[in-house]
Motif scaffolding. Sequence first.
Motif, PDB file in Angstrom:
ATOM      1  N   GLY A 160     -37.986  36.302 -15.811  1.00 38.86           N
ATOM      2  CA  GLY A 160     -39.244  37.160 -14.925  1.00 38.86           C
ATOM      3  C   GLY A 160     -39.931  36.707 -14.076  1.00 38.86           C
ATOM      4  N   VAL A 161     -39.939  35.603 -13.554  1.00 37.12           N
ATOM      5  CA  VAL A 161     -40.734  34.764 -12.917  1.00 37.12           C
ATOM      6  C   VAL A 161     -40.304  34.979 -11.713  1.00 37.12           C
ATOM      7  CG1 VAL A 161     -41.328  32.234 -11.824  1.00 37.12           C
ATOM      8  CG2 VAL A 161     -41.753  32.611 -14.066  1.00 37.12           C
ATOM      9  N   VAL A 162     -38.842  34.834 -11.620  1.00 38.37           N
ATOM     10  CA  VAL A 162     -37.983  35.497 -10.299  1.00 38.37           C
ATOM     11  C   VAL A 162     -38.100  36.762  -9.452  1.00 38.37           C
ATOM     12  CG1 VAL A 162     -35.415  35.107  -9.358  1.00 38.37           C
ATOM     13  CG2 VAL A 162     -36.088  33.777 -10.984  1.00 38.37           C
ATOM     14  N   LEU A 163     -38.044  37.499 -10.521  1.00 40.80           N
ATOM     15  CA  LEU A 163     -37.721  38.730 -10.501  1.00 40.80           C
ATOM     16  C   LEU A 163     -39.736  39.478  -9.566  1.00 40.80           C
ATOM     17  CD1 LEU A 163     -36.500  40.945 -13.093  1.00 40.80           C
ATOM     18  CD2 LEU A 163     -35.157  39.865 -10.896  1.00 40.80           C
ATOM     19  N   GLU A 164     -40.856  38.427 -10.162  1.00 41.39           N
ATOM     20  CA  GLU A 164     -41.995  39.060  -9.598  1.00 41.39           C
ATOM     21  C   GLU A 164     -42.097  38.124  -8.628  1.00 41.39           C
ATOM     22  OE1 GLU A 164     -46.476  38.517 -11.449  1.00 41.39           O
ATOM     23  OE2 GLU A 164     -44.948  37.789 -12.577  1.00 41.39           O
ATOM     24  N   ARG A 165     -41.912  37.095  -8.530  1.00 44.20           N
ATOM     25  CA  ARG A 165     -42.036  36.318  -7.096  1.00 44.20           C
ATOM     26  C   ARG A 165     -41.685  37.650  -5.723  1.00 44.20           C
ATOM     27  NH1 ARG A 165     -39.601  31.460  -8.008  1.00 44.20           N
ATOM     28  NH2 ARG A 165     -41.683  30.555  -9.028  1.00 44.20           N
ATOM     29  N   HIS A 166     -40.230  38.010  -5.703  1.00 41.50           N
ATOM     30  CA  HIS A 166     -39.779  38.483  -4.787  1.00 41.50           C
ATOM     31  C   HIS A 166     -40.161  40.199  -5.091  1.00 41.50           C
ATOM     32  CE1 HIS A 166     -37.178  35.380  -2.542  1.00 41.50           C
ATOM     33  NE2 HIS A 166     -37.356  35.360  -4.628  1.00 41.50           N
ATOM     34  N   ASP A 167     -41.086  40.464  -5.915  1.00 46.64           N
ATOM     35  CA  ASP A 167     -41.872  41.774  -6.065  1.00 46.64           C
ATOM     36  C   ASP A 167     -40.753  43.358  -6.763  1.00 46.64           C
ATOM     37  OD1 ASP A 167     -44.460  43.593  -6.486  1.00 46.64           O
ATOM     38  OD2 ASP A 167     -43.834  43.970  -3.626  1.00 46.64           O
ATOM     39  N   VAL A 168     -39.703  42.488  -7.154  1.00 48.33           N
ATOM     40  CA  VAL A 168     -38.458  43.476  -7.584  1.00 48.33           C
ATOM     41  C   VAL A 168     -39.425  44.089  -9.582  1.00 48.33           C
ATOM     42  CG1 VAL A 168     -35.719  43.442  -8.784  1.00 48.33           C
ATOM     43  CG2 VAL A 168     -36.599  42.189  -6.898  1.00 48.33           C
ATOM     44  N   VAL A 169     -39.193  45.142  -9.348  1.00 47.18           N
ATOM     45  CA  VAL A 169     -40.494  45.817 -10.799  1.00 47.18           C
ATOM     46  C   VAL A 169     -38.780  46.602 -11.768  1.00 47.18           C
ATOM     47  CG1 VAL A 169     -41.418  47.799 -11.989  1.00 47.18           C
ATOM     48  CG2 VAL A 169     -41.704  46.846  -9.351  1.00 47.18           C
ATOM     49  N   TYR A 170     -38.508  45.812 -12.126  1.00 42.79           N
ATOM     50  CA  TYR A 170     -36.876  46.042 -13.935  1.00 42.79           C
ATOM     51  C   TYR A 170     -37.555  47.314 -14.260  1.00 42.79           C
ATOM     52  CZ  TYR A 170     -33.691  45.420 -17.001  1.00 42.79           C
ATOM     53  OH  TYR A 170     -32.590  45.418 -17.840  1.00 42.79           O
ATOM     54  N   GLY A 171     -38.936  47.520 -15.195  1.00 45.29           N
ATOM     55  CA  GLY A 171     -39.362  48.267 -16.492  1.00 45.29           C
ATOM     56  C   GLY A 171     -38.951  49.004 -17.045  1.00 45.29           C
ATOM     57  N   ASP A 172     -37.365  48.573 -16.937  1.00 42.11           N
ATOM     58  CA  ASP A 172     -36.554  48.703 -18.553  1.00 42.11           C
ATOM     59  C   ASP A 172     -36.427  47.672 -18.872  1.00 42.11           C
ATOM     60  OD1 ASP A 172     -35.479  50.966 -19.182  1.00 42.11           O
ATOM     61  OD2 ASP A 172     -33.630  50.402 -18.108  1.00 42.11           O
ATOM     62  N   TRP A 173     -37.441  47.011 -19.253  1.00 42.34           N
ATOM     63  CA  TRP A 173     -37.226  45.547 -19.867  1.00 42.34           C
ATOM     64  C   TRP A 173     -37.289  46.652 -22.071  1.00 42.34           C
ATOM     65  CZ3 TRP A 173     -36.624  41.158 -18.793  1.00 42.34           C
ATOM     66  CH2 TRP A 173     -36.659  40.741 -17.459  1.00 42.34           C
ATOM     67  N   SER A 174     -36.710  46.497 -22.663  1.00 40.90           N
ATOM     68  CA  SER A 174     -36.103  46.917 -23.956  1.00 40.90           C
ATOM     69  C   SER A 174     -34.862  46.322 -24.765  1.00 40.90           C
ATOM     70  CB  SER A 174     -35.429  48.254 -23.515  1.00 40.90           C
ATOM     71  OG  SER A 174     -34.332  48.501 -23.186  1.00 40.90           O
ATOM     72  N   TYR A 175     -34.843  46.824 -25.592  1.00 37.51           N
ATOM     73  CA  TYR A 175     -33.725  46.734 -27.003  1.00 37.51           C
ATOM     74  C   TYR A 175     -32.523  46.186 -26.250  1.00 37.51           C
ATOM     75  CZ  TYR A 175     -37.638  47.156 -30.072  1.00 37.51           C
ATOM     76  OH  TYR A 175     -38.934  46.581 -30.772  1.00 37.51           O
ATOM     77  N   ARG A 176     -31.895  47.624 -25.555  1.00 40.50           N
ATOM     78  CA  ARG A 176     -30.569  47.455 -25.772  1.00 40.50           C
ATOM     79  C   ARG A 176     -30.138  46.463 -24.872  1.00 40.50           C
ATOM     80  NH1 ARG A 176     -28.356  50.316 -28.976  1.00 40.50           N
ATOM     81  NH2 ARG A 176     -29.614  51.765 -30.560  1.00 40.50           N
ATOM     82  N   ASN A 177     -31.012  46.447 -23.088  1.00 37.49           N
ATOM     83  CA  ASN A 177     -30.908  45.586 -21.883  1.00 37.49           C
ATOM     84  C   ASN A 177     -31.043  44.505 -21.871  1.00 37.49           C
ATOM     85  OD1 ASN A 177     -30.245  48.434 -20.508  1.00 37.49           O
ATOM     86  ND2 ASN A 177     -32.292  48.570 -19.668  1.00 37.49           N
ATOM     87  N   ALA A 178     -31.667  43.666 -23.228  1.00 38.44           N
ATOM     88  CA  ALA A 178     -31.478  42.592 -22.715  1.00 38.44           C
ATOM     89  C   ALA A 178     -30.447  41.970 -24.030  1.00 38.44           C
ATOM     90  CB  ALA A 178     -32.856  41.955 -23.046  1.00 38.44           C
ATOM     91  N   LEU A 179     -29.452  40.739 -23.256  1.00 38.67           N
ATOM     92  CA  LEU A 179     -28.962  40.473 -24.352  1.00 38.67           C
ATOM     93  C   LEU A 179     -29.147  38.473 -24.378  1.00 38.67           C
ATOM     94  CD1 LEU A 179     -25.666  41.832 -22.745  1.00 38.67           C
ATOM     95  CD2 LEU A 179     -26.851  42.497 -24.408  1.00 38.67           C
TER      96      LEU A 179
END
Length: 377
Positions: A160-179
């Motif tokens: 999350g730190v890396v994504l936010e640092r580059h202004d990347v918006v994931y938005g789909d944090w959910s039960y099935r997308n995270a392993l």
Amino acid sequence: MRTWSDSPFSTQVEVSSVKLTGEHLGEGGQSRSVERIADRPHWVAKFYKSPLGPQESAVLDRMVRLPHSMTAREREKLDHSTAWPVSRITDSGRTVGVIMAEAPSGFYVPFNLRGGRRSEPKELQLDHLVNDSGYLSGIGVHPPSRQRRQEITCGFLELGVVLERHDVVYGDWSYRNALWDHDGASVFMLDMDSCGIGTRPWISSHEWTDPVLPEGSTLTVTTDRYLMALLSLRCLTGVRGEPLDSLGALEEDWPTGDGLPRLLRRAFTATDPSQRPRAAELLDALRNPGAARPPANVPQGSNVTGFRPVRSRTGTKPPPAPVQVKPQPPAPAPAPAPTKPQPPAPGRKSSGRRLLPLMLLVLCAALLVGFLSARYF
């Protein structure tokens, strides 16, 4: 294998050049099919239900190239924790799909089935982690310790730190997308091709919705901050549902005065999304227990008790040296106390005043002796 740096593909390929095994791995969301690539082991092609528009294609191109602008350490995190898009699949100029790496084998496990049987290895999702120890044992997964839950949470926050640092918006944090890795603390995120840069369109996921945004709103990094806080809480506690309820249980077990519960509460209660803590703040609080810090301006479930926050790998600050007290000369011995206790005098008398009565007594005694001597001798 590194999921971006080891890509053998050009940033854009024609669909006719992509040879598939015909093995259907999944579908859902914006995809109609995910299939393995025949001549490139560990790589998959994801085909969209409908071609992307010009603006969406341009964002995907930016995502494919974005790691070039990252530091080596940031790319390393992406290479081991994401299915990052490496090539846009086109058909007569239209974007019809994307190529990404398959999740490593450590993120797949067989599950218990009825009759004592075991399934083929399947994704070990956040959906499994957010449960109590009894459930995990029942499906044949060894329940993670409290320490591993914290390490897994740190893994997601690092990404999350890396994504936010580059202004990347994931938005789909959910039960099935995270392993998560059954034997370690590694994490892996799927569907990174759907990210936006700066903003992304609304996406709805049950129990993962930003409460301050009306449905259909454009998402930004402030939404990801809320979702990262929610993911952290659920990883640590193994509890679903209303976040403030499980946060209360976490606060009872967490060290008194530590900053992490306060940051999480701020993430869940702030009516102004810009006041939500960054992923870097949550990560710092989890790694370095202590009092809550001011907001940064720069870039086991119900069964989990007795948390011990993860310490920083770089060591801790040494304790301050003891204060040296300068020796003082001994105080003079106090004057002998009078035979009869006297109330304390209002002020300190001089030594001359204390000797005056004694001198008068001696003088009187001398006069008496002189008188008697004169009379009898």
